[in-house]
Write a protein that holds these residues in place. Structure first.
Motif, PDB file in Angstrom:
ATOM      1  N   TRP A 127       4.683   9.506  18.107  1.00  0.00           N
ATOM      2  CA  TRP A 127       5.089   8.739  16.868  1.00  0.00           C
ATOM      3  C   TRP A 127       6.299   7.773  16.830  1.00  0.00           C
ATOM      4  N   ALA A 128       6.315   6.705  16.098  1.00  0.00           N
ATOM      5  CA  ALA A 128       7.477   5.876  16.121  1.00  0.00           C
ATOM      6  C   ALA A 128       7.542   5.288  14.858  1.00  0.00           C
ATOM      7  N   GLU A 129       8.221   4.321  14.724  1.00  0.00           N
ATOM      8  CA  GLU A 129       8.311   3.753  13.368  1.00  0.00           C
ATOM      9  C   GLU A 129       7.708   2.327  13.420  1.00  0.00           C
ATOM     10  N   ALA A 130       6.957   1.870  12.447  1.00  0.00           N
ATOM     11  CA  ALA A 130       6.638   0.485  12.119  1.00  0.00           C
ATOM     12  C   ALA A 130       6.641   0.001  10.679  1.00  0.00           C
ATOM     13  N   TYR A 131       6.846  -1.033  10.459  1.00  0.00           N
ATOM     14  CA  TYR A 131       6.960  -1.441   8.994  1.00  0.00           C
ATOM     15  C   TYR A 131       7.468  -0.620   8.011  1.00  0.00           C
ATOM     16  N   GLY A 132       8.470   0.349   8.610  1.00  0.00           N
ATOM     17  CA  GLY A 132       9.323   1.127   7.811  1.00  0.00           C
ATOM     18  C   GLY A 132       8.704   2.378   7.583  1.00  0.00           C
ATOM     19  N   VAL A 145       1.003  -1.135  -0.040  1.00  0.00           N
ATOM     20  CA  VAL A 145      -0.003  -0.072  -0.047  1.00  0.00           C
ATOM     21  C   VAL A 145       0.853   1.356  -0.050  1.00  0.00           C
ATOM     22  N   ASN A 146       2.186   1.155   0.793  1.00  0.00           N
ATOM     23  CA  ASN A 146       3.050   2.089   0.732  1.00  0.00           C
ATOM     24  C   ASN A 146       2.475   3.491   1.247  1.00  0.00           C
ATOM     25  N   PRO A 147       1.701   3.620   2.353  1.00  0.00           N
ATOM     26  CA  PRO A 147       1.114   4.821   2.897  1.00  0.00           C
ATOM     27  C   PRO A 147       2.191   5.849   3.502  1.00  0.00           C
ATOM     28  N   ALA A 148       1.720   7.076   3.558  1.00  0.00           N
ATOM     29  CA  ALA A 148       2.762   8.104   4.178  1.00  0.00           C
ATOM     30  C   ALA A 148       2.945   7.797   5.747  1.00  0.00           C
ATOM     31  N   ALA A 149       1.782   7.174   6.252  1.00  0.00           N
ATOM     32  CA  ALA A 149       1.830   7.161   7.680  1.00  0.00           C
ATOM     33  C   ALA A 149       0.795   5.836   7.979  1.00  0.00           C
ATOM     34  N   VAL A 150       1.355   5.253   9.153  1.00  0.00           N
ATOM     35  CA  VAL A 150       0.202   4.036   9.632  1.00  0.00           C
ATOM     36  C   VAL A 150      -0.242   4.619  11.199  1.00  0.00           C
ATOM     37  N   VAL A 151      -1.504   3.908  11.220  1.00  0.00           N
ATOM     38  CA  VAL A 151      -1.977   4.247  12.861  1.00  0.00           C
ATOM     39  C   VAL A 151      -2.114   2.971  13.431  1.00  0.00           C
ATOM     40  N   LEU A 152      -1.445   2.819  14.471  1.00  0.00           N
ATOM     41  CA  LEU A 152      -1.561   1.388  15.159  1.00  0.00           C
ATOM     42  C   LEU A 152      -2.643   1.543  16.268  1.00  0.00           C
ATOM     43  N   MET A 153      -3.924   0.827  16.042  1.00  0.00           N
ATOM     44  CA  MET A 153      -5.076   1.088  16.852  1.00  0.00           C
ATOM     45  C   MET A 153      -4.923  -0.142  17.913  1.00  0.00           C
ATOM     46  N   GLY A 154      -4.619   0.390  18.903  1.00  0.00           N
ATOM     47  CA  GLY A 154      -4.727  -0.705  20.078  1.00  0.00           C
ATOM     48  C   GLY A 154      -3.451  -1.457  20.474  1.00  0.00           C
ATOM     49  N   ILE A 202      -2.779  -4.652  20.455  1.00  0.00           N
ATOM     50  CA  ILE A 202      -2.227  -5.979  19.512  1.00  0.00           C
ATOM     51  C   ILE A 202      -1.656  -5.333  18.367  1.00  0.00           C
ATOM     52  N   SER A 203      -1.998  -4.136  17.898  1.00  0.00           N
ATOM     53  CA  SER A 203      -1.489  -3.663  16.814  1.00  0.00           C
ATOM     54  C   SER A 203       0.145  -3.063  17.117  1.00  0.00           C
ATOM     55  N   CYS A 204      -0.005  -2.432  18.369  1.00  0.00           N
ATOM     56  CA  CYS A 204       1.392  -1.926  18.831  1.00  0.00           C
ATOM     57  C   CYS A 204       2.299  -3.264  19.104  1.00  0.00           C
ATOM     58  N   GLU A 205       1.854  -4.475  19.549  1.00  0.00           N
ATOM     59  CA  GLU A 205       2.734  -5.367  19.753  1.00  0.00           C
ATOM     60  C   GLU A 205       3.230  -5.926  18.390  1.00  0.00           C
ATOM     61  N   ALA A 206       2.360  -5.937  17.401  1.00  0.00           N
ATOM     62  CA  ALA A 206       2.889  -6.496  16.157  1.00  0.00           C
ATOM     63  C   ALA A 206       3.789  -5.451  15.426  1.00  0.00           C
ATOM     64  N   GLY A 207       3.531  -4.143  15.502  1.00  0.00           N
ATOM     65  CA  GLY A 207       4.171  -3.300  14.815  1.00  0.00           C
ATOM     66  C   GLY A 207       5.441  -2.690  15.440  1.00  0.00           C
ATOM     67  N   LEU A 208       5.291  -2.702  16.830  1.00  0.00           N
ATOM     68  CA  LEU A 208       6.411  -2.047  17.499  1.00  0.00           C
ATOM     69  C   LEU A 208       7.301  -3.176  18.425  1.00  0.00           C
ATOM     70  N   GLY A 209       6.581  -4.067  18.639  1.00  0.00           N
ATOM     71  CA  GLY A 209       6.961  -5.285  19.413  1.00  0.00           C
ATOM     72  C   GLY A 209       6.953  -4.882  20.927  1.00  0.00           C
ATOM     73  N   GLN A 210       5.716  -3.966  21.321  1.00  0.00           N
ATOM     74  CA  GLN A 210       5.735  -3.668  22.544  1.00  0.00           C
ATOM     75  C   GLN A 210       4.148  -3.214  22.719  1.00  0.00           C
ATOM     76  N   ARG A 211       3.614  -3.499  23.983  1.00  0.00           N
ATOM     77  CA  ARG A 211       2.306  -3.208  24.481  1.00  0.00           C
ATOM     78  C   ARG A 211       2.493  -1.942  25.417  1.00  0.00           C
ATOM     79  N   GLY A 212       1.282  -1.558  25.784  1.00  0.00           N
ATOM     80  CA  GLY A 212       1.414  -0.271  26.830  1.00  0.00           C
ATOM     81  C   GLY A 212       0.695   0.964  26.141  1.00  0.00           C
TER      82      GLY A 212
END
Ligand code: URA
Length: 267
Positions: free
Chosen positions: A224-229, A195-204, A206-216
């Motif tokens: 702002w962080a970086e996930a999936y580049g 999809v190559n978006p300009a930004a991703v939103v990690l909702m909740g 589980i999404s943070c665990e998958a994208g950032l490797g952390q919960r909380g």
């Protein structure tokens, strides 16, 4: 047998079954399962005697495929979104698939500059095969509309594209476990790359665990962080906002941050 249930109890029982996912009648005639064991006993084939222990192959010696490696290979081979959807549909290692009615792949405009990654489908999403169509999804649509974004919009600057970490509904809407998240992660990463978006939103969480490797999420949200580049903004999940309306204040601040960042990027 005559039912002794009151209409009220019958309705409560129906609602309970729907909550458990029993939402379809699969036969025209009712089946009295209390009668079945007797019939089954008459036709039952005697179970085979267990082989002596020494003859049973030791499971540890049978190397199964590594589900995450298989996901990685299948996802990498997908050259477009249709191929990725097909690869997910053909992926055999996630048990959740057996209990789900539909594969929930995505909704919205793939040309959108914003990609929203939720957690997993619930009952409504499983029925319709689309992410975020239940109550949480309706709230999500209102939140996005407040900053001028819409999943149905044609113009990429006004559109969003929506998916989930898990494409199949977990039974009774339980949280996906670490293994399920790990095996789906390569598909999500490939989804973002295609999809190559300009930004991703990690909702909740589980999404943070998958994208950032952390919960909380309470700590992570709004930073702002970086996930999936890609630049990634963790936010409270709309289902949490439905349960905790006071947190909408923070969600509003995060939406404004998203809008500002998109403007800065010229996206
Ligand atoms: N919650 C999610 O995270 N995703 C959906 O699709 C629906 C509810």
């Amino acid at each position: 047998m005559e039912s002794t249930l009151s209409p009220h109890d019958a309705l409560a029982s129906l609602i309970w079954q729907i909550e458990l996912g029993a939402t379809e009648a699969i036969g025209d005639a009712p089946v009295n399962r209390y009668e079945l064991p007797e019939k089954a006993a008459k036709t039952a084939v005697a179970p085979k005697a267990e082989p002596p222990r020494a003859a049973v192959a030791a499971p540890a010696l049978v190397a199964g495929p590594d589900p995450a490696a298989a996901a990685q290979a299948a996802a990498a081979a997908a050259m477009d979104l249709e191929a990725l959807r097909a690869a997910l549909g053909a992926y055999p290692h996630c048990e959740l698939k057996r209990g789900a009615r539909n594969l929930v792949f995505s909704d919205g405009n793939p040309a959108a500059r914003v990609m929203i990654i939720g957690e997993a489908p619930g009952r409504d999403e499983d029925q319709q095969g689309k992410p975020f169509v239940g109550r949480a999804g309706q709230l999500l649509d209102r939140m996005l509309a407040a900053i001028g974004l819409m999943r149905g919009a044609e113009a990429p600057q006004e559109a969003v594209y929506i998916t989930n970490v898990l494409p199949w509904r977990p039974p009774q809407n339980r949280d996906p476990n670490a293994e399920e998240i790990a095996m789906m992660r390569p598909f999500v990463a490939r989804h973002v790359a295609l999809v190559n978006p300009a930004a991703v939103v990690l909702m909740g969480n589980i999404s943070c665990e998958a994208g950032l490797g952390q919960r909380g999420i309470t700590r992570l949200r709004g930073r702002w962080a970086e996930a999936y580049g890609k630049p990634a903004l963790p936010m409270f999940h709309p289902a949490y906002l439905l349960r905790t309306p006071a947190a909408k204040r923070e969600a509003w601040a995060d939406l404004l941050a998203l809008k500002a960042r998109l403007r800065e990027m010229g996206a």
